[in-house]
Scaffold this active site. Structure first.
Site, short mmCIF file in Angstrom:
data_model
loop_
_atom_site.label_atom_id
_atom_site.label_comp_id
_atom_site.label_asym_id
_atom_site.label_seq_id
_atom_site.Cartn_x
_atom_site.Cartn_y
_atom_site.Cartn_z
N PRO A 278 49.33 33.10 35.51
CA PRO A 278 47.96 33.17 35.01
C PRO A 278 46.92 33.21 36.14
O PRO A 278 47.02 32.48 37.11
CB PRO A 278 47.82 31.89 34.21
CG PRO A 278 49.20 31.57 33.77
CD PRO A 278 50.10 32.03 34.86
N CYS A 279 45.96 34.06 35.96
CA CYS A 279 44.93 34.24 36.99
C CYS A 279 43.63 33.61 36.59
O CYS A 279 42.65 33.70 37.32
CB CYS A 279 44.69 35.71 37.22
SG CYS A 279 43.86 36.45 35.82
#
EC number: 2.1.1.37
Length: 622
Positions: A581-582
DNA sequence: ACCAAGCAGATACTAAAT
DNA sequence: ATTTAGTATCTGCTTGGT
């Protein structure tokens, strides 16, 4: 890509659905899940305070305190529930015990207040995450924790300057640490810091920290404290009441401590810079340019091959950390605007060969006009865009496109430069395209699918909402870009490959391999979103895959035992692919851009952990 | 020093569906 | 009555140019 973070994410960890049936063999090494339904409810209401919503367990320490009746006058079992309740919210065990002790007569509310106040300064991801990590790191964390608290307690005893920051609940005999650390403490005090500040910084930075590092930490803590004191009332209690910058600072310092780095944060430490043009080791149209020779560290070399992806534009230092964890392999930064009609600046850390890559054919359209030809007719000549900006998860509202239409209609055929600038700014910001006279519109989901290289209707139907479709697509790989990098596997595995796909999302890696015509023998795909798993499963069926697809829901529950089973049953993984996840890294997030240690982005460490486990298991096997 | 541009977003709310 | 889908508005850090 691809780990789908949505409002419904927590709902995906649903204790009542069949999700858990998809996970087999949760071995003894995995964390015991002791989060109460209560705690879970609080987390899914978005009120969780800690940096992770990690599943967690109560240690012997906590149990001992509870059963000794030290913590409170009430019954042990209810205290045990209380401890679990707060652990489930992400507070460290030490803080929870301390807070319960301080509120012997207090109710849940006042304990929570205490926790909030303390955790603002003692917000150590190492503790919050300890159960989030697999056994390798968990071990490491426990050791660190013991060291720091021993040392801390001895200091506090000696100086008997205890306030709410002291943890005097267990005995210690470590006398010589005082001698060793008297000097920095007195130095800090003579610099005008308080005893508590000095002690707290010493605890956080470790016994060998330099004065510069300690002062750095104290300033960070002061910022944090000021923030919580002055803004507690006005600000919603969002992750301990710290701003993203403050949290990042604390996290960064914690991370350094964990890795036992010395000295102040310096500029040279963060050396990775983004290349311009962002073409990595090459792009299809410049295939005549031979990529450089690159040497990988011995630890980096496969099998298995690994391929890790995330956003290129992160807070400072993030890529340095990612690279350091992934065997010092330098990231390859590539903007997908060289592959398709939309920009997508991403970093890829991988140990794949970089020569003799080839693109999947046909090459996708490279300009907006070619990709969405119907817009050509309405495109004003003062809109000079050729490429779209990054495809995101959110799209412009109807109200915005209405404002733009009205602004243009007022101008007649030749809008003023001001109006042009306003319209262009909005179009760039929201990736709008021209669909009629004075009419702009956000991209349709099927256009996004096409731009990202997915088959038409890949994410359509089967119960997914339009909003979630945008979200899943926005969190995905650009297939042509990834396929170009993975193309070198085709000659290496003519009979097909076994893939471990973490944070699979809507299956960007799987689609890329399929379009490269690399047979998929066994794919173990881990993805938290049920909607995304459905998408991949139906793609798998529609494309008549002959291999095996195993779906798991949570990387945090994938342990060595399961990996060993997989490796035993089909002889090892050839490729471990994934993008964690960014959302705590990307600039789009103004609220919780906390860096790699943030709530969601810290799942990167699971990618590393799982890769490491697979490497270990496969090493033993061979 | 300044400004412009860009960014796999978060959240609080309303309307609609269950 | 509660959950879900869609909508509108909010926000800051970083880089690269002058």
């Amino acid at each position: 890509m691809d780990h789908h973070i949505s409002d419904g994410e927590n709902a995906d960890i649903d204790w009542n659905t069949d999700d858990e049936l998809e996970i087999q063999n949760i071995g003894p090494t995995s964390c015991t899940t002791l989060v109460t339904r209560d705690a879970q409810a609080i987390i899914s209401n978005g009120e969780n305070i800690g940096p992770t919503s990690c599943t967690t367990s109560v240690s012997m320490d906590a149990q001992a305190i509870i059963s000794n009746g030290e913590a409170s006058s009430s019954a042990g079992s209810s205290n045990s529930n209380l401890v679990q309740h707060f652990l489930g919210m992400g507070f460290s065990e030490r803080l929870v015990i301390q807070a319960i002790k301080e509120n012997v007569e207090g109710d849940t509310e006042s304990i929570l207040e205490t926790l909030l106040t303390h955790s603002a300064l003692d917000n150590s991801p190492e503790e919050h995450n300890s159960c989030d990590l697999s056994y390798h790191q968990q071990e490491q964390c426990v050791n660190n924790d013991e060291l720091s608290s021993d040392y801390d307690e001895s200091l506090l005893e000696e100086l008997s300057e205890s306030d709410s920051w002291s943890w005097s609940d267990s005995e210690t005999e470590n006398g010589d640490s005082l001698l060793k650390h008297e000097k920095p403490i007195s130095d800090l005090i003579s610099m005008g810091f308080t005893v508590e500040e000095a002690l707290s910084a010493m605890e956080r930075c470790g016994p060998d920290a330099s004065i510069a590092e300690l002062t750095d930490m104290i300033y960070a803590a002061q910022m944090a404290k000021a923030d919580t004191v002055f803004f507690e009332e006005e600000k919603p209690k969002n992750s301990c009441g710290l701003t993203a910058k403050q949290k990042r600072k604390l996290y960064a310092l914690e991370a350094r401590k964990k890795k036992k780095q010395k000295g102040p944060l310096t500029e040279e430490e963060e050396v990775i810079r983004l290349p311009n043009p962002m073409i990595g080791y090459g792009i299809p149209s410049e295939s005549s340019v031979t990529p450089p020779h690159r040497e990988l560290a011995a630890a980096a070399i496969g099998p298995p091959y690994f391929y890790y992806e995330n956003v290129a534009l992160t807070p400072k230092g993030v890529w340095d950390t990612i690279s350091r964890f992934l065997y010092d392999v330098q990231p390859e930064f590539v903007d997908s605007k060289y592959f398709c009609a939309a920009a997508r600046k991403r970093g890829y850390v991988h140990n794949l060969p970089i020569h003799n890559r080839f693109p999947i054919l046909p090459l996708p359209p490279r300009t907006i006009h070619d990709a969405i030809p119907l817009t050509k007719r309405w495109w004003p000549e003062w809109d000079t865009r050729v490429k779209l900006n990054c495809l995101q998860t959110v799209y412009a509202s109807a109200k915005l496109t209405d404002r733009i239409r009205k602004a243009l209609e007022k101008c007649g055929d030749y809008p003023s430069l001001e109006v042009q600038k306003y319209v262009m700014d909005q179009c760039r910001k929201w990736n709008l395209v021209w669909v009629g006279k004075n009419k702009v519109a956000p991209l349709e989901p099927d256009e996004v699918e096409m731009l990202l290289g997915f088959p038409q209707n890949h994410t359509r139907g089967g119960g997914i909402s339009r909003t979630d479709r945008y979200k899943s697509l926005g969190n995905s790989f650009q297939v042509d870009t990834v396929a170009y990098h993975l193309s070198v596997l085709k000659d290496l595995y003519p009979n097909g490959i076994n893939v471990l796909s973490l944070f699979s999302g809507i299956g960007g890696a799987e689609v890329a391999l399929h379009r490269l015509k690399i047979p998929l023998k066994n794919v173990v795909s881990v993805e938290i979103s049920e909607a995304n798993r459905d998408i991949v499963r139906s793609w798998w069926e529609q494309t008549r895959q002959t291999g095996n697809l195993v779906h798991l829901s949570d990387v945090r529950q994938l342990d060595g035992g399961q990996l060993e089973e997989f490796i035993k049953s089909f002889g090892g993984f050839d490729l471990i692919v994934g993008g964690s996840p960014c959302n705590n890294l990307t600039g789009s997030n103004r609220v919780s851009r906390d860096g790699l240690e943030g709530e969601h982005s810290s799942l990167f460490f699971h990618y590393f952990d799982i890769l490491n486990m697979v490497k270990d298991i496969m090493k033993v096997k061979n």
